[in-house]
Design a protein around this motif. Structure first.
Motif, mmCIF file in Angstrom:
data_model
loop_
_atom_site.group_PDB
_atom_site.id
_atom_site.type_symbol
_atom_site.label_atom_id
_atom_site.label_comp_id
_atom_site.label_asym_id
_atom_site.label_seq_id
_atom_site.Cartn_x
_atom_site.Cartn_y
_atom_site.Cartn_z
ATOM 1 N N MET A 35 -11.829 0.667 -2.797
ATOM 2 C CA MET A 35 -11.244 -0.309 -1.876
ATOM 3 C C MET A 35 -10.205 0.369 -0.993
ATOM 4 O O MET A 35 -9.610 1.369 -1.379
ATOM 5 N N LYS A 36 -9.974 -0.200 0.168
ATOM 6 C CA LYS A 36 -8.898 0.269 1.038
ATOM 7 C C LYS A 36 -7.634 -0.506 0.684
ATOM 8 O O LYS A 36 -7.597 -1.737 0.790
ATOM 9 N N ILE A 37 -6.604 0.209 0.242
ATOM 10 C CA ILE A 37 -5.374 -0.415 -0.225
ATOM 11 C C ILE A 37 -4.174 0.167 0.525
ATOM 12 O O ILE A 37 -4.043 1.393 0.644
ATOM 13 N N ASP B 119 -9.006 4.237 -1.543
ATOM 14 C CA ASP B 119 -8.570 4.789 -0.255
ATOM 15 C C ASP B 119 -7.173 4.233 0.024
ATOM 16 O O ASP B 119 -7.019 3.048 0.315
ATOM 17 N N ILE B 120 -6.139 5.080 -0.076
ATOM 18 C CA ILE B 120 -4.750 4.619 -0.049
ATOM 19 C C ILE B 120 -4.054 4.998 1.255
ATOM 20 O O ILE B 120 -4.129 6.149 1.714
ATOM 21 N N ILE B 121 -3.356 4.015 1.838
ATOM 22 C CA ILE B 121 -2.464 4.248 2.978
ATOM 23 C C ILE B 121 -1.072 3.797 2.565
ATOM 24 O O ILE B 121 -0.900 2.704 2.004
ATOM 25 N N VAL B 122 -0.072 4.629 2.828
ATOM 26 C CA VAL B 122 1.298 4.369 2.381
ATOM 27 C C VAL B 122 2.201 4.171 3.595
ATOM 28 O O VAL B 122 2.142 4.941 4.560
ATOM 29 N N TYR C 78 -5.155 -6.132 -11.415
ATOM 30 C CA TYR C 78 -5.510 -7.062 -10.352
ATOM 31 C C TYR C 78 -6.525 -6.424 -9.399
ATOM 32 O O TYR C 78 -7.501 -7.074 -8.978
ATOM 33 N N ALA C 79 -6.318 -5.141 -9.077
ATOM 34 C CA ALA C 79 -7.243 -4.443 -8.177
ATOM 35 C C ALA C 79 -8.638 -4.361 -8.798
ATOM 36 O O ALA C 79 -9.646 -4.552 -8.110
ATOM 37 N N ARG C 80 -8.693 -4.105 -10.123
ATOM 38 C CA ARG C 80 -10.000 -4.061 -10.796
ATOM 39 C C ARG C 80 -10.656 -5.436 -10.738
ATOM 40 O O ARG C 80 -11.864 -5.548 -10.555
ATOM 41 N N ALA C 81 -9.844 -6.482 -10.929
ATOM 42 C CA ALA C 81 -10.395 -7.844 -10.905
ATOM 43 C C ALA C 81 -10.984 -8.170 -9.525
ATOM 44 O O ALA C 81 -12.002 -8.857 -9.423
ATOM 45 N N LEU C 82 -10.339 -7.675 -8.460
ATOM 46 C CA LEU C 82 -10.845 -7.916 -7.106
ATOM 47 C C LEU C 82 -12.223 -7.304 -6.908
ATOM 48 O O LEU C 82 -13.019 -7.782 -6.104
#
Length: 452
Positions: free
Chosen positions: A1-3, A25-28, A359-363
């Motif tokens: 996922m893009k987070i 895929d992480i953007i900070v 929560y991210a896994r649940a999504l």
């Protein structure tokens, strides 16, 4: 996922580490360029410098296409505003860190609906809940629940003189009446998912699964049931201390908070009149002795300095306090403290990172994942996952002994309706069951991933 993650403080950094390990895929986003440079040197993430509530910054981070947008800065209002703007721009799900005790459940629900927040998350409230659970069952160093509390996993530290020292798991199952399973062992910094011939030693940290009544039966057989906690002394008047004291008082405990800031003392006294608030420097041993530390049932160190929490916790242990819990956020210090003999070391930043990972896994359910519940155990070295079994699972009605499981995988429990099954070789998995999996490997998305 893009987070997208806004804020690179303690919780933000722990979260980035966990999400990168999950291969998202992480953007900070952070306003401190130096902090972003440090993050970029360690993790493979895209960094955007700026205010997380600035529309230009959000456009640069492409918030419109984010599957999950998480704001965990030190400002509740900035977190809420960032999430609101990101949601308006098209982000699918938003999570905001909201810490202030002023916000009660009613106001949080109102904000969640008005701002279209997927989940408001309060680190101090969740940490206090974990501290409370440990105080409620003093023998444990960690407790996690599955399927609405029908099934639990406990982490225990075996004493050097434990009856289990030198005993194999097979021998242990034969000697005790309780129905349980030891599913993980941590020893000398290494974690094992043990087989029946694994031999336990004093000093091991063990993870065992069972329903609550069976856990209590086992603890009683091992003489590990400690007396019910009645009095609790808390060092430090932080937000965690406030939430914890509130829970303890509601449960009928006598609570004392030692805090050296006079304004904070007055604030807590006004909010929690049932709590005894002492204005003093609780890091001084003579203060603790004057306040009767040797007569308290539990001591919780909640100052903002990890080193102080560790040292004062050792002092409390030497004074004979039955249950000592220490808040330590720096993982290297937490490991040292545990190695030196502190049983209960809890990291609030890790609690929140794990909650958001869950929560991210649940999504990902809508993207093919079937994970219902996720916990990271044994200092985050293994995962405990709960799956709901679909009719398409290819090993339906296959005896567990005949299943070809991947290495470092253990089926730790089967929940069938209200019945809890500690699995043996003859047991089978049926459609609709909930299955608890202990995994040394990370990133399981589906029950089928446990099979070779």
């Amino acid at each position: 996922m893009k987070i997208i993650v806004v804020g690179c403080g303690k919780i933000g950094t722990a979260l980035i580490e966990s999400l990168v390990a999950e291969e998202h895929d992480i953007i900070v986003i952070d306003s401190n360029r130096k902090v972003l440079e440090e993050i970029n040197n360690i993790y493979d993430v895209m960094c955007v410098c700026g205010n997380g509530a600035d529309s230009d910054v959000l456009e640069e981070a492409d918030a419109a296409s984010a599957d999950l947008f998480i704001a965990v800065t030190n400002s509740d209002e900035l977190n809420m505003l960032s999430c609101f703007f990101a949601r308006k721009m098209g982000a699918k799900h938003t999570v905001a860190r909201i810490r202030k005790t002023d916000y009660n459940d009613k106001s949080l629900n109102f904000m969640k609906q008005t701002l279209s927040l997927s989940m408001p998350i309060n680190p101090e409230f969740r940490a206090a809940k974990e501290f409370y659970n440990i105080i409620k069952m003093p023998s444990a160093v960690k407790i996690e629940s599955f399927s609405s509390g029908n099934f639990e996993m406990l982490e225990l530290r075996l004493r050097p003189d434990s009856r289990l020292h030198g005993m194999t798991l097979s021998e242990m199952r034969g000697k005790f009446k309780a129905n349980f399973l030891i599913c993980a062992v941590q020893r000398d910094g290494k974690v094992f998912i043990p087989s029946g011939n694994f031999t336990l030693r004093g000093g091991d940290k063990i993870g065992l699964t069972a329903n609550q009544s069976e856990i209590l039966k086992l603890l009683k057989e091992l003489n590990l049931i400690q007396k019910h906690t009645k009095s609790v002394t808390i060092l430090g008047g932080s937000r965690i201390a406030f939430y914890l004291a509130k829970r303890l008082v509601a449960a009928g405990n006598s609570v004392k908070i030692i805090e050296q800031n006079i304004e904070r003392c007055e604030e807590i006294s006004e909010l929690l009149p049932e709590v005894s608030v002492i204005h003093a420097d609780g890091t001084q041993q003579e203060v603790l002795e004057e306040e009767g530390i040797s007569r308290t049932d539990a001591f919780v160190a909640l100052t903002g300095i990890d080193e102080e929490n560790i040292l004062i916790s050792f002092f409390a242990s030497r004074k004979g306090v039955p249950k000592v819990i220490s808040k330590v956020n720096r993982e290297e210090l937490a490991q040292i403290a545990e190695d030196m003999g502190l049983d209960c070391v809890i990291s609030p930043k890790r609690i929140i990172a794990d909650a958001i990972i869950q929560y991210a896994r649940a999504l990902q359910n809508s993207m093919g994942s079937k994970v219902e519940t996720l916990y990271k155990l044994m200092d985050s070295n293994i995962e405990a996952l709960e799956f709901k079994v679909s009719p398409e699972f290819r090993e339906i009605e296959t005896p567990l002994r005949d299943m070809q499981l991947k290495s470092q995988i253990l089926i730790a429990g089967i929940i069938r309706g209200r019945k809890t099954i500690i699995p043996a070789g003859d047991d089978v998995i049926l459609p609709g069951d909930r299955v608890i999996i202990i995994a040394g490997q990370k990133g399981l998305q589906d029950l089928s991933d446990i099979l070779r």
